[in-house]
Design a protein around this motif. Structure first.
Motif, PDB file in Angstrom:
ATOM      1  N   GLY A  65       0.810  -1.241  -0.013  1.00  0.00           N
ATOM      2  CA  GLY A  65       0.019  -0.073   0.045  1.00  0.00           C
ATOM      3  C   GLY A  65       0.881   1.178   0.001  1.00  0.00           C
ATOM      4  O   GLY A  65       0.238   2.419   0.258  1.00  0.00           O
ATOM      5  N   SER A  66       2.199   1.161  -0.178  1.00  0.00           N
ATOM      6  CA  SER A  66       2.931   2.444  -0.138  1.00  0.00           C
ATOM      7  C   SER A  66       3.237   3.082  -1.535  1.00  0.00           C
ATOM      8  O   SER A  66       3.269   4.233  -1.494  1.00  0.00           O
ATOM      9  N   ILE A  67       2.913   2.277  -2.585  1.00  0.00           N
ATOM     10  CA  ILE A  67       2.957   2.921  -4.051  1.00  0.00           C
ATOM     11  C   ILE A  67       1.868   2.610  -4.745  1.00  0.00           C
ATOM     12  O   ILE A  67       1.401   1.591  -4.828  1.00  0.00           O
ATOM     13  N   GLY A  68       1.236   3.457  -5.231  1.00  0.00           N
ATOM     14  CA  GLY A  68       0.094   3.624  -6.195  1.00  0.00           C
ATOM     15  C   GLY A  68       0.484   3.504  -7.628  1.00  0.00           C
ATOM     16  O   GLY A  68       1.547   4.083  -8.059  1.00  0.00           O
ATOM     17  N   PHE A  69      -0.418   3.184  -8.472  1.00  0.00           N
ATOM     18  CA  PHE A  69      -0.216   3.115 -10.017  1.00  0.00           C
ATOM     19  C   PHE A  69      -1.285   3.839 -10.583  1.00  0.00           C
ATOM     20  O   PHE A  69      -2.392   3.317 -10.355  1.00  0.00           O
ATOM     21  N   ILE A  95       3.247   6.096  -7.904  1.00  0.00           N
ATOM     22  CA  ILE A  95       3.182   7.641  -6.966  1.00  0.00           C
ATOM     23  C   ILE A  95       3.488   6.878  -5.721  1.00  0.00           C
ATOM     24  O   ILE A  95       2.731   6.003  -5.012  1.00  0.00           O
ATOM     25  N   ASP A  96       4.093   7.739  -4.638  1.00  0.00           N
ATOM     26  CA  ASP A  96       4.314   7.508  -3.194  1.00  0.00           C
ATOM     27  C   ASP A  96       2.769   8.035  -2.750  1.00  0.00           C
ATOM     28  O   ASP A  96       2.666   9.219  -2.591  1.00  0.00           O
ATOM     29  N   LEU A  97       2.179   7.233  -2.340  1.00  0.00           N
ATOM     30  CA  LEU A  97       1.059   7.347  -1.638  1.00  0.00           C
ATOM     31  C   LEU A  97       0.794   8.190  -0.471  1.00  0.00           C
ATOM     32  O   LEU A  97      -0.103   8.797   0.010  1.00  0.00           O
ATOM     33  N   GLY A 111       2.189  11.797  -2.252  1.00  0.00           N
ATOM     34  CA  GLY A 111       1.625  12.361  -3.329  1.00  0.00           C
ATOM     35  C   GLY A 111       2.821  12.426  -4.385  1.00  0.00           C
ATOM     36  O   GLY A 111       2.369  13.100  -5.384  1.00  0.00           O
ATOM     37  N   ARG A 112       3.919  12.175  -4.068  1.00  0.00           N
ATOM     38  CA  ARG A 112       5.359  12.453  -4.820  1.00  0.00           C
ATOM     39  C   ARG A 112       5.247  11.560  -5.979  1.00  0.00           C
ATOM     40  O   ARG A 112       5.211  10.265  -5.730  1.00  0.00           O
ATOM     41  N   LEU A 113       5.429  12.097  -7.290  1.00  0.00           N
ATOM     42  CA  LEU A 113       5.603  10.986  -8.269  1.00  0.00           C
ATOM     43  C   LEU A 113       7.019  10.475  -8.409  1.00  0.00           C
ATOM     44  O   LEU A 113       8.227  11.163  -8.571  1.00  0.00           O
ATOM     45  N   ILE A 114       6.834   8.997  -8.392  1.00  0.00           N
ATOM     46  CA  ILE A 114       8.013   8.467  -8.340  1.00  0.00           C
ATOM     47  C   ILE A 114       8.928   8.154  -9.695  1.00  0.00           C
ATOM     48  O   ILE A 114       9.740   8.378  -9.802  1.00  0.00           O
ATOM     49  N   SER A 115       8.100   7.812 -10.751  1.00  0.00           N
ATOM     50  CA  SER A 115       8.523   7.529 -12.087  1.00  0.00           C
ATOM     51  C   SER A 115       7.515   7.632 -12.906  1.00  0.00           C
ATOM     52  O   SER A 115       6.195   7.172 -12.493  1.00  0.00           O
ATOM     53  N   GLN A 116       7.614   7.640 -14.084  1.00  0.00           N
ATOM     54  CA  GLN A 116       6.622   7.834 -15.311  1.00  0.00           C
ATOM     55  C   GLN A 116       7.124   6.822 -16.521  1.00  0.00           C
ATOM     56  O   GLN A 116       8.303   6.843 -16.613  1.00  0.00           O
TER      57      GLN A 116
END
Length: 780
Positions: free
Chosen positions: A107-111, A122-124, A127-132
């Protein structure tokens, strides 16, 4: 002479008089007496303090035990909750739309996947964008549909306007730093069938797509409005001695099949179950068509038609529950219909199971959890309601937004919810719902589980996969406990009571002094030894000589009656040669002879009347299947363990009846049997009832014998030749393997509480009956 008389009298008085008691002697005696009295008084005071404290200690121990069990059980029934964790916005162009939201296991990273082909991690928490990452699509290609699989929620696919499809998987690599002991999670996408989209060969632009994965197979199906369906099956052979890069498309071999599906112009939706067995074709008119995928690839496109009976189904919101053995399909009036896959009747592929009334209007979105039979729905007003499908109950509800959210995702563990409440605006909610499947109905009512023909009481604490969920009905365990106790008491109660009556009233004192210690010695035998003997010796012997066991039930009583009749017909001088109370000794050789005769005649009787096989005759003629470890073995073994308890209490009750009551009855002309029936038994009835109820409580709480000799099958059948599983045995078997604070762990404590209440109720009834009968016959 007369003058000497006073002297003689005086001398006589001196001779007959005792020692002279002086004041000092009297004081010494008084001091000693007062010292003994003080010690006696002190002892009485100490005993009067210790005895109540002991009783209070026992009561406190029972109370603390009950409180501890209650403390472990109460969290099962605690209401679930949903709490807003954070909100954030993403820097994304306003004209893009979200196709899919997801969250990783922890539950720590969203897609997030958008319709322009951008995959974002996304770092849930922040709200930081981890990668695209951009999907490898041609610039002029447009995504027309997206799908994911329930069996493997990380497997996804998109279909393109060019008639091609792209399959990809989101994965996470975890790295640990030995220096600062930090964990780094790196998300990325993998393309198992290659980075180049696969041509589907459709005649039109595909608008519906289905994907499913299992082990080393991936199934992909696409439908276009012309009615053309294309199915691709990609599979690979895994070499156990080498590793295969899951991103390498060369590892898969692709098989294709295509056919035309006649359509009526309605909206269509196709689905594939996680077992890769069937392709399901749903229409907006409520019709279902099921294809066997194995037959499809063999060139047979025949299908089974089925009417769902749903008005205006919401096809876009259709969801598989975990395991893909249960389909959720919302309708236009706010209801969610649950269907079970029917593996029994091929002509009736889906069974209507349950209907959940969620709202009075159509739903905006529906999502199911990956690990449990839970699903979450949100209506057009932004009101969220969560349900557990198995227990058929709402677990929690809350207003999450002012209107319908644009997208929704729930973490695989069901502890986190992600919503896109406005374009590029997200909210994250923490879910506290540790025991959603537990309810009063799930514990004590009939539940219809997937794969079963009808609702039933089922205990199966461990699922065998995604499609099999734990089943926690306590009814089979409670039934097994009562069944084992019943058969044990059926043997122990008459033997122990009759033995106690004879020993306490008829038996000679010298013989009684030998018999009672022998029976009480039986109680010292460890029950684990009895269980070992019952499971490994009694059970095989009974199975091999089943008819001989039944012969004993017939031959032994008749042998005792015939012996008693013969003894009564003997001349009086012969009968009187044996002292009163010793006649029972004559029955010992009779019992041994009757037991031997039962085994001797069993073979010819079995050949003559049962075609040489009594067990086969039972199964063929009566429909009774003999199981080696069954209720009969338990009745004998556990009855043997309960007999000393009942005998000791009952014999004390008989022996404590005042003898003058019996003597008075005999003096008035009553026979010994009349005195027993009308005087002794009523007076001893409080103790006899207590003996029976204490013995029943002992049988209910027995663990080792039923653990080792029942087969531990949690079935509800009162058959003498079937096994059972009791509450105590179930706790002993499963508590070592249950995770602390898990649902299974707490259910076992609930079973312990039920067993505690059983025995507490029996002991309470025993005491109440004892007190009432004692008051009734206290005047005798």
């Amino acid at each position: 002479m007369n003058s000497q008389l006073p002297d003689v009298i005086a001398e006589s008085k001196e001779q007959t008089a005792g020692p002279v008691i002086t004041d000092t002697t009297a004081a010494t005696c008084l001091h000693q007496s007062s010292g003994k009295s003080r010690r006696r008084l002190l002892q009485n005071q100490v005993a009067g303090l210790i005895i109540p404290l002991g009783g209070i200690g026992v009561i406190l121990t029972l109370l603390l035990l009950f409180v501890f069990l209650l403390f472990e059980v109460l969290p099962l029934f605690r209401s679930a909750s949903l709490e807003l964790f954070t909100e954030f916005s993403l820097p994304t162009p306003a004209n893009v739309q979200t196709l899919h939201l997801a969250a990783m296991e922890q539950g720590s990273i969203g897609f997030r996947l958008t319709d322009d082909g951008t995959a974002s991690f996304i770092d849930l928490a922040s709200g930081r964008l981890i990668s695209q990452e951009k999907l490898p699509l041609a610039e002029d290609d447009v995504i027309t549909d997206f799908t994911t699989t329930m069996g493997n929620g990380t497997l996804m696919a998109v279909v393109l306007a060019s008639g091609k499809a792209l399959v990809f998987v989101r994965q996470y690599r975890t790295d640990f730093s030995t220096e600062n002991k930090n964990r780094t999670i790196t998300p990325f996408l993998v393309y198992p069938l290659g980075r180049n989209p696969i041509a589907l060969g459709s005649k039109g632009i595909p608008t519906s797509l289905a994907v499913a994965g299992q082990d080393d197979s991936i199934m992909l199906a696409a439908w276009d409005p012309t009615g053309h369906i294309r199915v691709l099956h990609a599979k690979r052979e895994r070499d156990l001695m080498s590793t295969i890069d899951p991103a390498a498309s060369s590892a898969y071999e692709i098989y294709t099949s295509s056919f035309n599906e006649e359509t009526s112009g309605d909206e269509q939706r196709i689905l594939i179950d996680s077992t890769l067995r069937h392709l399901w074709f749903l229409s907006e008119s409520g019709q279902l068509r099921a294809y066997d995928l194995k037959q499809l690839f063999a060139g047979n496109s025949s299908a089974v038609d089925f009417t769902l009976g749903i008005t205006e189904p919401n096809l876009s919101a259709a969801q598989w529950l975990p395991g893909a053995d249960s389909l959720l399909l919302p309708d236009s009036v706010g209801r969610i219909h649950q269907f079970f896959l029917n593996g029994i009747d091929a002509n009736n592929p889906l069974l209507p199971a349950r209907v959940f009334t969620v709202s009075n209007q159509s739903l905006a979105t529906l999502v199911s959890e990956r690990r449990a039979k839970n699903f979450i729905s949100i209506d057009q007003q932004g009101f969220l309601r969560a349900f557990n499908a198995t227990s058929n109950r709402e677990t929690y509800s809350v207003q999450v937004s002012a209107g319908a959210p644009l997208a929704m995702a729930v973490a695989p563990r069901g502890n986190l919810l992600v919503l896109e409440i406005k374009p590029n605006r997200f909210s994250v909610w923490r879910i506290d719902n540790p025991h959603p499947e537990i309810s009063w109905t799930a514990l004590w009512g009939k539940i219809w589980y997937e794969g079963y023909a009808e609702p039933d009481y089922i205990w199966q604490s461990s699922g065998t996969g995604n499609s099999s969920e734990p089943k926690y009905s306590l009814v089979p365990l409670s039934f097994g406990t009562l069944k084992a106790a019943f058969y044990a008491m059926l043997l122990a109660a008459p033997l122990a009571l009759c033995g106690a009556i004879y020993s306490g009233y008829f038996m000679a004192s010298a013989l009684r002094r030998k018999v009672r210690p022998t029976i009480e010695l039986m109680e010292a035998l460890p029950t684990v030894v009895l269980g070992f003997l019952a499971g490994l010796w009694f059970a095989p012997v009974f199975e091999q000589h089943l008819l001989a066991v039944f012969n004993i039930l017939v031959i032994l009583p008749f042998s005792i009656l015939l012996t008693s009749l013969g003894w009564s017909l003997l001349p009086g001088n012969i009968r009187q040669s044996l002292p009163d109370g010793w006649v029972v000794v004559l029955l010992l050789p009779v019992i041994l002879l009757a037991g031997w005769l039962s085994f001797v005649v069993s073979t010819p009787v079995e050949i003559m009347f049962f075609a040489g096989d009594f067990r086969s005759w039972l199964s063929r003629e009566l429909g009774l299947d003999y199981v080696q470890r069954n209720a009969m073995v338990i009745g004998i073994a556990m009855g043997f363990a309960v007999i000393p308890t009942i005998f000791a209490i009952a014999e004390d009750a008989i022996s404590s009846v005042p003898r003058h009551l019996s003597y008075g009855s005999l003096a008035l002309g009553a026979t010994p049997w009349q005195s027993l029936y009308q005087v002794i038994l009523p007076t001893a009835s409080p103790g006899l009832c207590s003996a029976l109820l204490v013995g029943l409580g002992r049988a209910l709480g027995e663990t080792m014998i039923v653990l080792m000799a029942t087969g531990n099958t949690p079935i509800m059948d009162f058959d003498l030749f079937d096994g059972m599983r009791t509450l105590a045995a179930n706790i002993a078997i499963e508590i070592p393997e249950s995770a602390v604070d898990s649902t299974h762990y707490r259910i076992l404590f609930l079973a312990a509480m039920v067993l505690f209440l059983f025995t507490f109720f029996i002991n309470t009834v025993a005491e109440l009956v004892h007190q009432r009968l004692r008051q009734r016959y206290s005047g005798l």
